[in-house]
Design a protein around this motif. Structure first.
Motif, PDB file in Angstrom:
ATOM      1  N   SER A  12      -0.654  -7.820   6.581  1.00 47.28           N
ATOM      2  CA  SER A  12      -0.078  -8.571   5.461  1.00 47.28           C
ATOM      3  C   SER A  12       1.015  -9.526   5.931  1.00 47.28           C
ATOM      4  O   SER A  12       1.167 -10.633   5.399  1.00 47.28           O
ATOM      5  CB  SER A  12       0.475  -7.611   4.402  1.00 47.28           C
ATOM      6  N   ASP A  16       1.077 -13.419   5.472  1.00 46.12           N
ATOM      7  CA  ASP A  16       2.220 -13.988   4.742  1.00 46.12           C
ATOM      8  C   ASP A  16       2.819 -15.172   5.487  1.00 46.12           C
ATOM      9  O   ASP A  16       3.222 -16.174   4.877  1.00 46.12           O
ATOM     10  CB  ASP A  16       3.308 -12.929   4.526  1.00 46.12           C
ATOM     11  N   GLY A  71      -3.569  -2.542  -0.501  1.00 43.34           N
ATOM     12  CA  GLY A  71      -4.027  -3.896  -0.182  1.00 43.34           C
ATOM     13  C   GLY A  71      -4.071  -4.777  -1.415  1.00 43.34           C
ATOM     14  O   GLY A  71      -3.682  -5.956  -1.372  1.00 43.34           O
ATOM     15  N   LEU A  74      -0.360  -5.673  -2.464  1.00 43.36           N
ATOM     16  CA  LEU A  74       0.246  -6.677  -1.587  1.00 43.36           C
ATOM     17  C   LEU A  74      -0.265  -8.076  -1.924  1.00 43.36           C
ATOM     18  O   LEU A  74       0.509  -9.043  -1.982  1.00 43.36           O
ATOM     19  CB  LEU A  74      -0.037  -6.343  -0.121  1.00 43.36           C
ATOM     20  N   SER A  75      -1.567  -8.184  -2.186  1.00 42.00           N
ATOM     21  CA  SER A  75      -2.152  -9.483  -2.532  1.00 42.00           C
ATOM     22  C   SER A  75      -1.676  -9.957  -3.904  1.00 42.00           C
ATOM     23  O   SER A  75      -1.341 -11.131  -4.093  1.00 42.00           O
ATOM     24  CB  SER A  75      -3.681  -9.391  -2.517  1.00 42.00           C
ATOM     25  N   GLU A  78       1.842 -11.368  -3.767  1.00 43.14           N
ATOM     26  CA  GLU A  78       1.889 -12.713  -3.192  1.00 43.14           C
ATOM     27  C   GLU A  78       1.407 -13.747  -4.208  1.00 43.14           C
ATOM     28  O   GLU A  78       1.988 -14.837  -4.333  1.00 43.14           O
ATOM     29  CB  GLU A  78       1.020 -12.770  -1.937  1.00 43.14           C
ATOM     30  N   LYS A 102       4.880  -6.446  -3.435  1.00 43.69           N
ATOM     31  CA  LYS A 102       4.874  -7.006  -2.075  1.00 43.69           C
ATOM     32  C   LYS A 102       5.559  -6.114  -1.050  1.00 43.69           C
ATOM     33  O   LYS A 102       5.212  -6.127   0.133  1.00 43.69           O
ATOM     34  CB  LYS A 102       5.555  -8.381  -2.063  1.00 43.69           C
TER      35      LYS A 102
END
Length: 252
Positions: A12, A16, A71, A74-75, A78, A102
């Protein structure tokens, strides 16, 4: 499980740095700075796939689901952050939604996976997850003290990328200075100069933004400590307390 989470975390970060066009990571050159975006995306993808493979090695479907959910979080974090750049509101609620997904999501998953791995009861797994979330939020607030050089991130870099963090959001919501709010919107739209950003950082510090963020950070630290069971071994309680204090007092 631990290796799976660390690989997903690293993947990640590599991605990023591409999205943020950042050339620094933990005080060193990022992958995209050393190579290029194509290499970075492929390296991140490879780490992600390897992370899921290691999750499968546990033969524990709850851990595989946990990694997959991480996962997603985290996406989503963002995406929310990118969408928020065009937002004319200075919402602390959105800020916390972003850092929960995040950053805190990783701490949540780490604590939760530990509890799952030792077959803890469901109520203890939930408490462990919440413990991780409180620490993760405190960790990110610390990182957001205008992402300074001591923490391995260029000063004001978040604002150079159009991101307004907790100290700035608090001051903007508390003040009636329309000129500063207009400047904040230009920072979000990436149309402010370095000099203007530096001046805005000084303004937020003068208006108590850092003091406010520190108070909120310590509130989350105390919430985490309150989740430690009284029956826990004293050495474990002391170690976790020391860890939490390191998270908020670190200078790197």
């Amino acid at each position: 499980a631990a290796l799976s989470l660390e690989l997903l975390h690293t993947a990640s970060l590599v991605h990023d740095d591409v999205v943020d066009e950042s050339n620094k990571r933990r005080g060193q050159s990022s992958v995209n700075a050393l190579y290029d975006n194509k290499v970075s995306v492929l390296v991140g993808d490879y780490m992600l796939a390897t992370s899921l493979r290691h999750a499968s090695y546990t033969k524990h479907i709850d851990l595989v689901e946990l990694v997959a959910r991480l996962g997603q979080n985290l996406s989503e974090g963002e995406i929310i952050q990118l969408v928020n750049i065009s937002n004319h509101d200075f919402s602390e609620e959105i800020y916390f939604d972003v850092i929960r997904k995040k950053t805190a999501a990783l701490f949540t998953a780490s604590a939760e996976s530990g509890a799952i791995s030792v077959n803890a009861p469901q109520d203890e797994i939930k408490k462990a997850a919440l413990f991780g979330e409180m620490i993760g939020i405190a960790f990110q607030i610390k990182d957001d003290y205008f992402d300074n050089e001591e923490l391995g991130k260029p000063t004001g870099n978040d604002m150079m990328e159009g991101k307004l963090t907790l100290p700035a959001l608090h001051v903007l919501n508390a003040c009636a200075d329309e000129a500063k709010k207009e400047l904040a919107l230009r920072i979000r739209s990436l149309s402010a100069s370095k000099e203007e950003i530096a001046g805005f950082v000084d303004y937020v510090k003068q208006e108590g933004g850092i003091v406010y963020a520190e108070k909120v950070m310590y509130d989350y630290r105390n919430k985490a400590l309150a989740l430690l069971p009284e029956s826990a071994d004293e050495a474990i309680r002391a170690a976790l307390t020391a860890y939490i204090d390191y998270v908020i007092e670190r200078n790197k």
